[in-house]
Design an enzyme around this catalytic site. Structure first.
Site: not given
Ligand code: OAD
Length: 226
Positions: A54, A87-90, A105, A170
């Site tokens: 982290y 869900q983003n931590v930024d 998150h 995203g």
């Molecule tokens: P993921 O990495 O699971 O999914 C990211 C999604 O964004 C994918 O479906 C990609 O196709 C899409 N993507 C990538 N680049 C993109 C772009 N330029 N424009 C639009 N879409 C794009 O991330 P999250 O769904 O956010 O939690 O993941 C959820 C949680 O899983 C996170 O918050 C984190 C992780 O484990 C914790 O750590 C608690």
């Protein structure tokens, strides 16, 4: 009264700012096993590895800049009540100018006590072993680890249930309970999902626009402001 837009964001919205997603081919979980860096068990048994992971994320987020998608969402506030459920931590939504951001998150720019999660400090440096909170327990990232409850879930549910429009951006929609929030949107609300891809099921009633957030989101926002 202003109409209400609820925006739900995942790692894909920050991808074009240079922050790595989790589940794409070059995603973090392909390089770092979740069990080693992002679980409650790992924090308790391999504290140093979790802190290091982290610390790297905090540094990457601090170097990144909001992109056109973050900026367009902030501009919606000229016309709408806008609530961002992320869900983003930024902190790219805040730095783009959004004023109502709910972090489901947690946040990289905060440190919290290991024994009392209500003790949280603003924190822009690395967290090291031996740095303690006021109760003399080790500091840890203010991040929801697997095995820990999502933050502000009830508040998030309340907001999405009363939305006039919902824009999801995203996210692979794989992580529950965050992703299931989208199903709480009213039947009559306009609902759009923008993502390069989705691993979970597209929730009922959402129009799916496949593409990059920074290309598609500004056009949607411009259209809604007109
Ligand atoms: P993921 O990495 O699971 O999914 C990211 C999604 O964004 C994918 O479906 C990609 O196709 C899409 N993507 C990538 N680049 C993109 C772009 N330029 N424009 C639009 N879409 C794009 O991330 P999250 O769904 O956010 O939690 O993941 C959820 C949680 O899983 C996170 O918050 C984190 C992780 O484990 C914790 O750590 C608690």
């Amino acid at each position: 009264m202003k109409k209400k837009i609820v925006v739900f964001t995942g790692a894909g919205i920050s991808a074009e700012s240079g922050i790595r997603t989790f589940r794409d081919n070059d995603g973090l979980w392909n390089e770092y096993p979740v069990a080693e860096v992002a679980t409650k068990f790992a924090l308790e048994h391999n504290t140093e590895i979790v802190l290091k992971f982290y610390n790297q994320r905090r540094l990457a987020a601090a170097k990144a800049q909001p992109n056109f998608a973050h900026i367009a969402l902030a501009e919606l506030e000229s016309t709408y009540e806008v609530i961002i459920l992320t869900q983003n931590v930024d902190d790219l939504h805040e730095r783009a100018g959004s004023s109502n951001v709910i972090h489901l998150h947690g946040q990289l720019n905060r440190a919290q006590s290991s024994i009392d999660s209500s003790i949280v400090y603003a924190w822009d440096k690395p967290i090291h072993i031996g740095q303690h909170c006021e109760l003399n327990s080790q500091l840890r990232p203010n991040i929801v680890l697997f095995g820990e409850p999502v933050l502000h879930l009830e508040e998030a549910r309340r907001h999405i249930k009363s939305a006039d429009k919902v824009l999801a951006i995203g996210s692979s929609l794989t992580v529950l309970p965050a992703a299931s929030l989208l199903k709480k949107a009213p039947y009559k609300a306009e609902k759009i999902l923008v993502s390069l891809d989705v691993k979970g099921k597209i929730p009922y009633g959402y129009k799916f626009l496949r593409g990059k957030a920074a290309n598609i989101v500004p056009a949607i926002c411009k259209n809604w402001i007109l």
